[in-house]
Design an enzyme around this catalytic site. Structure first.
Site, PDB file in Angstrom:
ATOM      1  N   SER A   1      -0.543  -0.306  12.811  1.00 58.83           N
ATOM      2  CA  SER A   1       0.206  -0.388  11.843  1.00 58.83           C
ATOM      3  C   SER A   1       0.643   1.448  11.339  1.00 58.83           C
ATOM      4  CB  SER A   1      -0.965  -1.265  10.699  1.00 58.83           C
ATOM      5  OG  SER A   1      -0.372  -1.046  10.321  1.00 58.83           O
ATOM      6  N   HIS A   2      -0.352   1.299  10.332  1.00 57.08           N
ATOM      7  CA  HIS A   2      -0.254   2.937   9.471  1.00 57.08           C
ATOM      8  C   HIS A   2      -0.812   3.630  10.030  1.00 57.08           C
ATOM      9  CE1 HIS A   2      -3.351   0.420   7.908  1.00 57.08           C
ATOM     10  NE2 HIS A   2      -4.447   1.885   8.199  1.00 57.08           N
TER      11      HIS A   2
ATOM     12  N   ASP B   1       6.272   1.067   6.999  1.00 55.01           N
ATOM     13  CA  ASP B   1       4.769   2.050   7.423  1.00 55.01           C
ATOM     14  C   ASP B   1       4.696   1.639   8.954  1.00 55.01           C
ATOM     15  OD1 ASP B   1       4.134  -0.842   8.277  1.00 55.01           O
ATOM     16  OD2 ASP B   1       2.352  -1.075   8.492  1.00 55.01           O
TER      17      ASP B   1
ATOM     18  N   ASP C   1       4.871  -0.169  11.783  1.00 52.52           N
ATOM     19  CA  ASP C   1       5.310  -1.186  12.026  1.00 52.52           C
ATOM     20  C   ASP C   1       5.845  -2.406  11.110  1.00 52.52           C
ATOM     21  OD1 ASP C   1       2.645  -2.077  10.750  1.00 52.52           O
ATOM     22  OD2 ASP C   1       2.258  -4.367  11.835  1.00 52.52           O
TER      23      ASP C   1
ATOM     24  N   ASP D   1       5.430  -3.370   8.302  1.00 53.29           N
ATOM     25  CA  ASP D   1       4.804  -4.613   7.459  1.00 53.29           C
ATOM     26  C   ASP D   1       4.215  -4.421   6.313  1.00 53.29           C
ATOM     27  OD1 ASP D   1       2.472  -3.825   8.183  1.00 53.29           O
ATOM     28  OD2 ASP D   1       1.902  -5.708   9.253  1.00 53.29           O
ATOM     29  N   ARG D   2       4.083  -3.009   5.977  1.00 52.90           N
ATOM     30  CA  ARG D   2       4.092  -2.729   4.596  1.00 52.90           C
ATOM     31  C   ARG D   2       5.184  -2.031   3.477  1.00 52.90           C
ATOM     32  NH1 ARG D   2      -1.800  -0.054   4.591  1.00 52.90           N
ATOM     33  NH2 ARG D   2      -3.397  -1.423   5.739  1.00 52.90           N
TER      34      ARG D   2
ATOM     35  N   LYS E   1       2.699  -9.543   6.144  1.00 52.68           N
ATOM     36  CA  LYS E   1       3.313  -8.681   5.061  1.00 52.68           C
ATOM     37  C   LYS E   1       4.711  -8.443   6.118  1.00 52.68           C
ATOM     38  CE  LYS E   1      -0.208  -5.554   5.520  1.00 52.68           C
ATOM     39  NZ  LYS E   1      -0.801  -5.955   6.308  1.00 52.68           N
TER      40      LYS E   1
HETATM   41  C1  G16 Z   1      -4.660  -4.607   7.843  1.00 54.16           C
HETATM   42  C2  G16 Z   1      -4.256  -5.839   7.884  1.00 54.16           C
HETATM   43  C3  G16 Z   1      -4.188  -6.125   5.924  1.00 54.16           C
HETATM   44  C4  G16 Z   1      -5.215  -5.978   5.617  1.00 54.16           C
HETATM   45  C5  G16 Z   1      -5.678  -4.527   5.475  1.00 54.16           C
HETATM   46  C6  G16 Z   1      -6.957  -3.828   5.553  1.00 54.16           C
HETATM   47  O1  G16 Z   1      -3.760  -3.714   7.255  1.00 54.16           O
HETATM   48  O2  G16 Z   1      -3.207  -6.349   7.993  1.00 54.16           O
HETATM   49  O3  G16 Z   1      -3.790  -7.732   5.768  1.00 54.16           O
HETATM   50  O4  G16 Z   1      -5.037  -5.527   4.149  1.00 54.16           O
HETATM   51  O5  G16 Z   1      -5.310  -4.546   7.560  1.00 54.16           O
HETATM   52  O6  G16 Z   1      -7.162  -2.607   6.391  1.00 54.16           O
HETATM   53  P1  G16 Z   1      -8.614  -2.050   5.943  1.00 54.16           P
HETATM   54  O7  G16 Z   1      -9.595  -2.889   6.730  1.00 54.16           O
HETATM   55  O8  G16 Z   1      -8.326  -0.507   6.500  1.00 54.16           O
HETATM   56  O9  G16 Z   1      -8.626  -1.417   4.141  1.00 54.16           O
HETATM   57  P2  G16 Z   1      -2.591  -3.125   8.386  1.00 54.16           P
HETATM   58  O10 G16 Z   1      -1.433  -3.081   7.821  1.00 54.16           O
HETATM   59  O11 G16 Z   1      -2.976  -2.107   8.888  1.00 54.16           O
HETATM   60  O12 G16 Z   1      -2.369  -4.454   9.729  1.00 54.16           O
END
Ligand code: G16
Length: 543
Positions: free
Chosen positions: A113-114, A277, A279, A281-282, A376
């Site tokens: 992801s990010h 971000d 991938d 989704d953000r 998302k």
């Molecule tokens: C992932 C989940 C999100 C969640 C985030 C929380 O985001 O897909 O639904 O809000 O983790 O991250 P943390 O546990 O670090 O607060 P992503 O965009 O990393 O896939």
């Protein structure tokens, strides 16, 4: 071509977190590590014999190598077919859509992801089910259990598949279909939104800057914004996905997307700015001299989604993760629709979306989405904003001011303490739990504590129970602070402190968020002893 069964043994720490398994790239590249996890996924979902899987990722370092391994293992495990994004690319929402559209048995999405990418940065892998959403806890528990007992994996001995050539070929007995990663997704967006209205907006001279942060949304945003909607060439910046995201941190927030913030607060700022971000989704939304918090963005979208064709009949309900501000709750109350509060993690929205209880969902961590996919979706949020801007012809600033005047303003900020000693973070959380019985009624400056508990969730659809989902302390002002440990970090612990205060006085809607939150910030420190526990004098990241 021959199939092998390789003897192996479990390796520690393959527990999937909030969003699949995330580790340093070199860990994934270690002997048998990726293979063990892929086999554990296959075993955990009851095998892949005769199944069809979607495979793709955000293009980060090791994406292509890992896909070759996954394809050879899928074949050796008897999969019928894999549908793969060209060059191994699929944004997370595009993968979710493809899983649903093609009616497959799920998919493997390669992304952290990010988190930064590169040989010395982060890599990740997750399984999404046939509904296109992240596997629920029942499934991830099975996968994790298998990682602890695994003794062999199956792999085909074969040459690499050409991931660049669109079309269908075979790998051993398995069909491999390489697809354009953008086309189906772009078609879906065109069905949801009024592209004519958005085209007219751009034709009127409306200017936008979309920062793809050298991550996966570049090709999607260029094809849709510049290609289909007539935005000026150059609207999409940093639009070429790079294996290390150009050395950046592809997390769309005011800290990591600082270039975009600077451009949007400059004198000749465009009308609208957005970023996505690693991938895809953000999302981050910013108007001219107006940053929109993810929590506020969710609330505005919930209030005005009916202006877009796909949501013209209104919303069945909305959902937000617990640490997300209550701004959307106020919209839901005004509209008389259900509002659900779920634990952090998109997977918790899946049942509500599948059951038709929620249409729109969102999280403070810059994720917003709807029932069009089961992830998302960054670009979707940007397009819904564009659709609203095209219909109202108001600026982002005007929309925000109107929104706060109508619903009140939930001042909001998140303070992150990254790479904290995991033991110290756990001690801090235990210290908070120990105060639950004595906090209510205590005063901290102008604030009085009205509630203190640890969030647990009973899924209203399948009845499953999830405990330990964050500590929340409410104040009689309507404000609150939430303490939670991140589930996506790869080093040490990340302590997240979520701060929120409700303001309903129209004369006080224009404060700086950190100032408006100062009493809550001070109370949070006094109650939790963040400095003493973490050894930090200030957060690493404030958003
Ligand atoms: C992932 C989940 C999100 C969640 C985030 C929380 O985001 O897909 O639904 O809000 O983790 O991250 P943390 O546990 O670090 O607060 P992503 O965009 O990393 O896939």
């Amino acid at each position: 071509m021959t199939r092998h069964s390789v003897q192996t043994q479990p390796v520690d720490g393959q527990k999937p977190g909030t969003s699949g398994l995330r580790k340093k790239t070199r860990v994934f590249m270690g002997a048998h590590y990726l293979e063990n996890y892929v086999q554990s996924i296959f075993d955990g979902i009851g095998g892949v014999e005769g199944k069809t899987l979607v495979v793709g990722g955000d293009g980060r370092f090791f994406n292509d190598r890992a896909i070759q391994v996954i394809l050879r293992m899928a074949e050796a495990n008897g999969a019928a077919a894999c549908i793969v994004g060209q060059n191994g690319i699929l944004s997370t929402p595009a993968a979710s859509h493809l899983i649903r559209k093609r009616g497959t048995d799920g998919g493997l999405i390669l992304s952290a992801s990010h988190n930064p990418g590169g040989e010395d940065e982060d890599f990740g892998l997750k399984y999404n089910g046939p509904n296109g959403g992240p596997a629920n806890e029942g499934v991830t528990d099975k996968i994790f259990a298998r990682t602890k007992t695994i003794d062999q994996y199956h792999i085909l001995d074969a040459q690499d598949v050409d991931l660049g050539a669109i079309g269908t070929s075979t790998l051993g007995a398995m069909t491999v279909e390489i697809v354009d990663p953008v086309a189906d997704y772009a078609d879906l967006m065109e069905q949801l939104f009024d592209f004519d209205a958005i085209r007219a907006l751009f034709a009127s001279g409306f200017r936008m800057r979309f920062d793809a942060m050298h991550a996966v949304t570049g090709p999607y945003a260029t094809a849709i914004l510049e290609g289909k909607l007539g935005a000026a060439k150059g609207t999409v910046v940093n639009g070429t996905p790079l294996p290390d995201f150009g050395g950046g941190h592809p997390d769309p927030n005011p800290i990591w997307a600082k270039d975009l913030m600077d451009a949007m607060f400059a004198q000749d700022a465009p009308d609208f700015g957005a970023a996505s971000d690693g991938d895809g989704d953000r999302n981050m939304i910013v108007g001219r001299s107006q940053y929109v918090t993810p929590s506020d963005s969710l609330a505005v979208l919930a209030a005005l989604a009916h202006l877009a064709p796909a949501y013209s009949k209104g919303l069945a309900g909305v959902a937000r993760s617990m640490p997300t501000s209550g701004a959307v709750d106020r919209v839901a109350a005004a509209k008389g629709i259900e509002c659900f509060e779920t634990p952090t993690g998109w997977k918790f929205f899946g049942n509500l979306l599948d059951a038709g209880r929620a249409t729109l969902c969102g999280e403070e961590s810059a994720g917003t989405g709807s029932d069009h996919v089961r992830e998302k979706d960054g670009l979707w949020a940007v397009l819904l904003w564009l659709n609203i801007l095209a219909v109202t012809r108001k600026s982002v600033k005007e929309l925000m001011n109107d929104h706060w005047a109508e619903y009140g303003r939930n001042y909001y900020s998140r303070h992150d303490y990254e790479d904290v000693d995991a033991g110290a973070a756990a001690t801090m959380m235990d210290g908070l739990r120990a105060q639950f019985g004595t906090l209510v009624g205590k005063t901290f400056g102008p604030l009085t504590v009205s509630s203190a508990d640890e969030f647990a969730y009973d899924d209203p659809v399948d009845g499953s129970h999830s405990a330990g989902q964050g500590i929340r302390i409410g104040f009689s002002s309507g404000g609150r602070v939430v303490f939670r440990l991140s589930g996506t970090g790869t080093v040490g612990a990340t302590v997240r402190v979520y701060l929120e205060e409700l303001e309903t006085d129209p004369a006080r809607m224009d404060q700086d968020a950190q100032e408006a939150l100062a009493p809550i910030i001070a109370a949070a420190e006094e109650i939790a002893g963040i400095r003493a526990h973490t050894g930090r004098t200030a957060p690493n990241v404030i958003t």
